[in-house]
Design a protein around this motif. Structure first.
Motif, mmCIF file in Angstrom:
data_model
loop_
_atom_site.group_PDB
_atom_site.id
_atom_site.type_symbol
_atom_site.label_atom_id
_atom_site.label_comp_id
_atom_site.label_asym_id
_atom_site.label_seq_id
_atom_site.Cartn_x
_atom_site.Cartn_y
_atom_site.Cartn_z
ATOM 1 N N THR A 83 -13.851 -9.878 0.771
ATOM 2 C CA THR A 83 -13.435 -8.472 1.336
ATOM 3 C C THR A 83 -14.988 -7.777 1.087
ATOM 4 O O THR A 83 -15.622 -7.890 0.246
ATOM 5 C CB THR A 83 -12.574 -7.601 0.313
ATOM 6 N N THR A 85 -16.608 -4.130 1.464
ATOM 7 C CA THR A 85 -16.141 -2.764 1.392
ATOM 8 C C THR A 85 -17.318 -1.617 1.429
ATOM 9 O O THR A 85 -18.319 -1.976 1.383
ATOM 10 C CB THR A 85 -15.627 -2.433 -0.101
ATOM 11 N N ASP A 87 -18.683 1.792 0.160
ATOM 12 C CA ASP A 87 -18.731 2.592 -0.909
ATOM 13 C C ASP A 87 -18.372 3.966 -0.922
ATOM 14 O O ASP A 87 -18.660 4.428 0.388
ATOM 15 C CB ASP A 87 -20.016 2.601 -1.732
ATOM 16 N N THR A 111 -7.483 0.707 3.301
ATOM 17 C CA THR A 111 -7.917 -0.150 2.150
ATOM 18 C C THR A 111 -7.507 -1.908 2.207
ATOM 19 O O THR A 111 -7.898 -2.578 1.437
ATOM 20 C CB THR A 111 -6.998 0.125 0.813
ATOM 21 N N ALA A 142 -11.270 8.393 -3.062
ATOM 22 C CA ALA A 142 -10.830 7.933 -4.495
ATOM 23 C C ALA A 142 -9.920 6.577 -4.270
ATOM 24 O O ALA A 142 -9.251 5.955 -5.556
ATOM 25 C CB ALA A 142 -9.958 8.873 -5.280
ATOM 26 N N ALA A 143 -9.673 6.011 -3.009
ATOM 27 C CA ALA A 143 -8.717 4.958 -2.947
ATOM 28 C C ALA A 143 -9.272 3.852 -3.496
ATOM 29 O O ALA A 143 -10.595 3.754 -3.718
ATOM 30 C CB ALA A 143 -8.868 4.767 -1.219
ATOM 31 N N ASP A 144 -8.517 2.875 -4.010
ATOM 32 C CA ASP A 144 -9.075 1.616 -4.768
ATOM 33 C C ASP A 144 -10.191 1.089 -4.136
ATOM 34 O O ASP A 144 -11.120 0.519 -4.847
ATOM 35 C CB ASP A 144 -7.953 0.528 -4.965
ATOM 36 N N GLN A 145 -10.143 0.720 -2.838
ATOM 37 C CA GLN A 145 -11.332 0.300 -2.093
ATOM 38 C C GLN A 145 -11.382 0.741 -0.747
ATOM 39 O O GLN A 145 -10.322 1.173 -0.072
ATOM 40 C CB GLN A 145 -11.151 -1.343 -2.004
#
Length: 271
Positions: A83, A85, A87, A111, A142-145
């Protein structure tokens, strides 16, 4: 002429027919290609969860590069292999600039497991729709990723949004769209279908000249340009057409399957 080592294909509007139809002809030709030792890779803007609903398609693939290159997924094992991501700080800064240029857009983040959306975000995924609404725009970061930042405006075309976003001077991201109505897709810098496919192939000792790719939208264009041979399906976006070396028939007439059949026949394999 030898068979390619890898067939890489976009899904919506390319391999799949209207409504996500995966025809018997397409299933047959992908089985034939894999039977000859050709690896088949889906390269899509879709997240991995769509393969829970597209089981026949999952069974026809060696790998799936999802979310415009952010996620590499093994459909048979139902396992995420890697994955990339975006930031949260970069995503928030891009969102601020984007909102100034396009004040009517509503934002969400993908996500890989769900879409975390601000109030009013109205884009519904035709397959695997899984939206989680939060109370404020800032809360989406604020999502996990974050694998993609999504900007949606049903009153605008995807081309209009992409043109405006390109003119806004956004940095640290890669901009594209996959033809979704009024949807702009924003990935981490350096993340694209082409980059992910090139990395996947390099890990297996496959050169770009040994890859045949199929696509129809701007997010496919870098991949079509990278592959040794590439096909834009009939009706493809001008950016995809300009990037591809060849053309094939429309998705609703098994254009990809027909092209693969011809390639395998020339290579001496049964399609």
């Amino acid at each position: 002429m030898s068979a390619p080592r890898v067939i890489a294909t976009d899904l919506d509007g390319t391999l799949l027919g209207t409504g996500g139809a995966f025809s018997e002809r397409s299933q047959h030709v992908l089985r034939a290609a894999r039977g000859l030792g050709v690896e088949v890779v889906a390269v899509t803007a879709r997240p991995p969860r769509v393969f829970d609903e597209w089981a026949a398609l999952a069974a026809s693939l060696d790998a799936a590069i999802c979310s415009n290159g952010a996620i590499v997924y093994a459909p048979a094992a139902r396992m995420i292999e890697s994955t990339r991501t975006l930031d949260a700080e970069t995503a928030a800064a891009v969102a601020k600039t984007l909102r100034a240029a396009l004040p009517s857009v509503k934002l969400a983040v993908e996500t890989g497991f769900a879409v975390v959306a601000e109030p009013g975000y109205a884009k519904v995924c035709s397959v695997g729709d899984k939206r989680v609404f939060v109370e404020t725009r800032d809360a989406i970061f604020a999502a996990d990723q974050i694998v993609k930042l999504l900007a949606h405006d049903p009153a605008s075309s995807a081309d209009e949004l992409l043109t405006a976003a390109r003119a806004a001077g956004l940095t640290g991201v890669h901009l594209s769209h996959s033809g979704g109505e009024g949807l702009l897709e924003i990935s981490p810098a350096g993340v694209s279908k082409a980059a992910a496919l090139a990395s996947w192939c390099a890990a297996r000792g496959v050169d770009s000249t040994e890859v045949i790719a199929f696509g129809d939208m701007p997010n496919d264009a870098p991949m079509l340009q990278w592959a040794g041979r590439s096909f834009a399906v009939a009706g493809a976006h001008p950016e995809a057409v300009a990037a591809a070396s060849d053309r094939c028939g429309p998705n609703d007439d098994d254009g990809v399957a027909r092209a693969i059949e011809a390639i395998l026949t020339l290579a001496g394999g049964a399609a």
